[in-house]
Design a protein around this motif. Structure first.
Motif, PDB file in Angstrom:
ATOM      1  N   GLY A 102       0.868  -1.179   0.000  1.00  0.00           N
ATOM      2  CA  GLY A 102       0.000   0.000   0.000  1.00  0.00           C
ATOM      3  C   GLY A 102       0.896   1.217   0.000  1.00  0.00           C
ATOM      4  N   ASN A 103       0.300   2.357   0.223  1.00  0.00           N
ATOM      5  CA  ASN A 103       1.092   3.572   0.272  1.00  0.00           C
ATOM      6  C   ASN A 103       1.482   3.904   1.714  1.00  0.00           C
ATOM      7  N   PHE A 104       0.522   3.720   2.607  1.00  0.00           N
ATOM      8  CA  PHE A 104       0.749   3.869   4.057  1.00  0.00           C
ATOM      9  C   PHE A 104       1.257   5.248   4.434  1.00  0.00           C
ATOM     10  N   ASP A 105       0.911   6.265   3.658  1.00  0.00           N
ATOM     11  CA  ASP A 105       1.230   7.630   4.071  1.00  0.00           C
ATOM     12  C   ASP A 105       0.326   7.916   5.257  1.00  0.00           C
ATOM     13  N   GLY A 106       0.898   8.449   6.294  1.00  0.00           N
ATOM     14  CA  GLY A 106       0.121   8.694   7.500  1.00  0.00           C
ATOM     15  C   GLY A 106       0.226   7.545   8.480  1.00  0.00           C
ATOM     16  N   PHE A 107       0.316   6.331   7.964  1.00  0.00           N
ATOM     17  CA  PHE A 107       0.328   5.151   8.816  1.00  0.00           C
ATOM     18  C   PHE A 107      -0.752   5.258   9.899  1.00  0.00           C
ATOM     19  N   GLU A 112      -4.000 -11.438   0.713  1.00  0.00           N
ATOM     20  CA  GLU A 112      -5.015 -11.313   1.747  1.00  0.00           C
ATOM     21  C   GLU A 112      -5.388  -9.841   1.873  1.00  0.00           C
ATOM     22  N   ALA A 113      -6.682  -9.564   2.017  1.00  0.00           N
ATOM     23  CA  ALA A 113      -7.128  -8.175   2.164  1.00  0.00           C
ATOM     24  C   ALA A 113      -7.711  -7.977   3.556  1.00  0.00           C
ATOM     25  N   VAL A 114      -7.304  -6.942   4.213  1.00  0.00           N
ATOM     26  CA  VAL A 114      -7.763  -6.637   5.573  1.00  0.00           C
ATOM     27  C   VAL A 114      -8.926  -5.646   5.487  1.00  0.00           C
ATOM     28  N   SER A 115      -9.982  -5.921   6.259  1.00  0.00           N
ATOM     29  CA  SER A 115     -11.171  -5.052   6.213  1.00  0.00           C
ATOM     30  C   SER A 115     -10.855  -3.658   6.734  1.00  0.00           C
ATOM     31  N   GLN A 116     -11.654  -2.752   6.259  1.00  0.00           N
ATOM     32  CA  GLN A 116     -11.519  -1.366   6.695  1.00  0.00           C
ATOM     33  C   GLN A 116     -11.739  -1.251   8.203  1.00  0.00           C
ATOM     34  N   VAL A 117     -11.143  -0.222   8.790  1.00  0.00           N
ATOM     35  CA  VAL A 117     -11.335   0.061  10.212  1.00  0.00           C
ATOM     36  C   VAL A 117     -12.261   1.267  10.306  1.00  0.00           C
ATOM     37  N   LEU A 118     -13.235   1.196  11.231  1.00  0.00           N
ATOM     38  CA  LEU A 118     -14.184   2.299  11.379  1.00  0.00           C
ATOM     39  C   LEU A 118     -13.921   3.071  12.669  1.00  0.00           C
ATOM     40  N   ILE A 119     -14.080   4.379  12.587  1.00  0.00           N
ATOM     41  CA  ILE A 119     -14.151   5.213  13.793  1.00  0.00           C
ATOM     42  C   ILE A 119     -15.407   6.048  13.647  1.00  0.00           C
ATOM     43  N   GLU A 120     -16.252   6.017  14.676  1.00  0.00           N
ATOM     44  CA  GLU A 120     -17.558   6.673  14.626  1.00  0.00           C
ATOM     45  C   GLU A 120     -18.318   6.282  13.368  1.00  0.00           C
ATOM     46  N   GLY A 121     -18.263   4.988  13.023  1.00  0.00           N
ATOM     47  CA  GLY A 121     -19.054   4.456  11.926  1.00  0.00           C
ATOM     48  C   GLY A 121     -18.537   4.767  10.539  1.00  0.00           C
ATOM     49  N   GLU A 122     -17.420   5.478  10.457  1.00  0.00           N
ATOM     50  CA  GLU A 122     -16.881   5.819   9.141  1.00  0.00           C
ATOM     51  C   GLU A 122     -15.487   5.269   8.971  1.00  0.00           C
ATOM     52  N   ARG A 123     -15.153   4.949   7.717  1.00  0.00           N
ATOM     53  CA  ARG A 123     -13.864   4.375   7.394  1.00  0.00           C
ATOM     54  C   ARG A 123     -12.724   5.341   7.746  1.00  0.00           C
ATOM     55  N   VAL A 124     -11.680   4.793   8.361  1.00  0.00           N
ATOM     56  CA  VAL A 124     -10.469   5.574   8.607  1.00  0.00           C
ATOM     57  C   VAL A 124      -9.736   5.719   7.270  1.00  0.00           C
ATOM     58  N   SER A 125      -9.444   6.935   6.877  1.00  0.00           N
ATOM     59  CA  SER A 125      -8.744   7.142   5.606  1.00  0.00           C
ATOM     60  C   SER A 125      -7.871   8.384   5.687  1.00  0.00           C
ATOM     61  N   SER A 126      -6.904   8.445   4.779  1.00  0.00           N
ATOM     62  CA  SER A 126      -6.025   9.618   4.735  1.00  0.00           C
ATOM     63  C   SER A 126      -6.828  10.869   4.391  1.00  0.00           C
ATOM     64  N   HIS A 186      -4.084   1.618   8.182  1.00  0.00           N
ATOM     65  CA  HIS A 186      -2.784   1.105   7.715  1.00  0.00           C
ATOM     66  C   HIS A 186      -2.176   0.169   8.746  1.00  0.00           C
ATOM     67  N   GLN A 187      -2.315   0.545  10.009  1.00  0.00           N
ATOM     68  CA  GLN A 187      -1.725  -0.259  11.086  1.00  0.00           C
ATOM     69  C   GLN A 187      -2.356  -1.645  11.137  1.00  0.00           C
ATOM     70  N   ALA A 188      -3.653  -1.726  10.808  1.00  0.00           N
ATOM     71  CA  ALA A 188      -4.329  -3.028  10.792  1.00  0.00           C
ATOM     72  C   ALA A 188      -3.736  -3.913   9.700  1.00  0.00           C
ATOM     73  N   VAL A 189      -3.432  -3.325   8.553  1.00  0.00           N
ATOM     74  CA  VAL A 189      -2.847  -4.092   7.434  1.00  0.00           C
ATOM     75  C   VAL A 189      -1.447  -4.587   7.811  1.00  0.00           C
ATOM     76  N   VAL A 190      -0.655  -3.688   8.354  1.00  0.00           N
ATOM     77  CA  VAL A 190       0.731  -4.053   8.699  1.00  0.00           C
ATOM     78  C   VAL A 190       0.748  -5.065   9.850  1.00  0.00           C
ATOM     79  N   SER A 191      -0.162  -4.919  10.814  1.00  0.00           N
ATOM     80  CA  SER A 191      -0.250  -5.891  11.913  1.00  0.00           C
ATOM     81  C   SER A 191      -0.521  -7.291  11.382  1.00  0.00           C
ATOM     82  N   ARG A 192      -1.438  -7.355  10.416  1.00  0.00           N
ATOM     83  CA  ARG A 192      -1.770  -8.660   9.835  1.00  0.00           C
ATOM     84  C   ARG A 192      -0.562  -9.248   9.087  1.00  0.00           C
TER      85      ARG A 192
END
Ligand code: RBF
Ligand code: MG
Length: 311
Positions: free
Chosen positions: A22-27, A151-165, A31-37
């Motif tokens: 991925g790009n992982f800008d911001g990490f 393998e694809a890791v599901s999106q992470v939500l905060i307050e019901g919305e996807r965490v994104s850059s 992104h952390q969920a993907v790298v953890s996996r």
């Protein structure tokens, strides 16, 4: 941690690795969920783990004129990946070669042949290849034919919305530092080399500042912030900073100027990282330098309070 490049030979010890792709800008949290996996998979398979990133950012290649939008420098990413437990960072130097490569070629020639990855972990919204024609399903299909698990890791939500850059950029522009910090899991931090300023801060305003440029970083709302400043020797100082163009002065110069509490010393030429913790107020034009100095003292008091420091 080793820094590898996609167009240079990969050292033997890093072949057969699990690649977080991925790009992982911001990490950020997603992104952390993907790298953890990827790290869990690497541990299970007894393989090293490489975290990819793109530099320059593909958007820079396709749209060179877009305003600065980076959330981290390459150096910051390297340190974040290392702290997460990765063994190496792989920099995709994005240019005409990668832009022209179709999905099949990218997997077969780059991921398999050049890098020698055995497994690839991405976010579930990952796209790749010429015209971004490849998605995670195609990555799995092509990978299968070449002996690479995907393998694809599901999106992470905060307050019901996807965490994104993009959401982090919106929070920064809106001066919502609380939300930016939650999405990033740390304060948004701008790194740069301290430049010589006009010396006015120390001499006239009783508030010496270390000045750095905003270079390619996403600009947060201009204004005054409480900060924590990390020096290149690892020490950290709380402080107050002004980020913007300083309407008191002509011509406007865009700068991040940080006043470090309880620090005296020369920082010129040194690399510092300024973490923006709370937004205090917008930049203003005062009638006199005296009024500015008075307000800066109040800002410092406010920053101490926000950072929960003793008065
Ligand atoms: N410059 C402005 O033109 N307007 C401001 O409201 C302003 N607020 C500041 C608040 C703090 C806490 C600091 C450290 C700087 C601020 N500055 C502001 C920038 C200030 O003018 C600059 O640091 C000095 O002139 C030294 O270059
Ligand atoms: Mg200064």
């Amino acid at each position: 941690m080793q820094r590898l490049y996609h167009d240079q030979p990969i050292p033997e010890e890093f072949r057969g690795a699990v690649l977080a792709l991925g790009n992982f800008d911001g990490f950020h949290l997603g992104h952390q969920a993907v790298v953890s996996r990827a790290i869990a998979l690497g541990f299970h398979l007894r393989r090293s783990v490489i975290v990819a990133t793109f530099d320059p950012h593909p958007v820079r290649h396709f749209r060179p004129d877009v305003p600065p939008f980076r959330l981290t420098t390459l150096d910051q990413r390297e340190s974040l990946f290392a702290h997460a437990g990765a063994d190496a960072m792989l920099v995709f130097r994005f240019g005409a070669e990668l832009a022209a490569m179709d999905a099949e070629q990218f997997v077969a020639d780059v991921l398999v042949k050049r890098i020698g990855a055995v497994g690839v972990v991405t976010g579930d919204d990952f796209s790749f290849g010429k015209g971004r024609s490849g998605d995670v399903a195609l990555l799995r299909d092509i990978g299968e034919r070449h002996g690479v698990t995907a393998e694809a890791v599901s999106q992470v939500l905060i307050e019901g919305e996807r965490v994104s850059s993009g959401r982090i950029r919106e929070a920064l522009i809106a001066a919502d530092m609380g939300m930016a910090t939650r999405l990033l899991t740390r304060a948004y931090a701008i790194e740069g080399v301290v430049e010589r300023g006009d010396g006015r801060g120390g001499a006239e305003l009783n508030c010496p500042t270390a000045n750095i440029r905003l270079s390619d970083y996403q600009r947060p709302a201009y204004g005054i912030y409480s900060v924590r400043v990390r020096l290149d020797d690892g020490s950290e100082y709380p402080g107050v900073a002004s980020l913007g163009v300083r309407p008191m002065f002509d011509p406007p110069v865009e700068l991040l100027e940080a006043n470090l509490f309880d620090f005296s010393g020369d920082l010129y030429g040194r690399t510092i990282e300024v973490g923006l913790h709370h937004y205090i107020r917008p930049e203003m034009k005062f009638d006199s330098m005296g009024e500015l100095a008075e307000r800066m003292k109040q800002d410092a008091d406010e920053a101490r309070r926000l950072l929960a420091l003793p008065e």
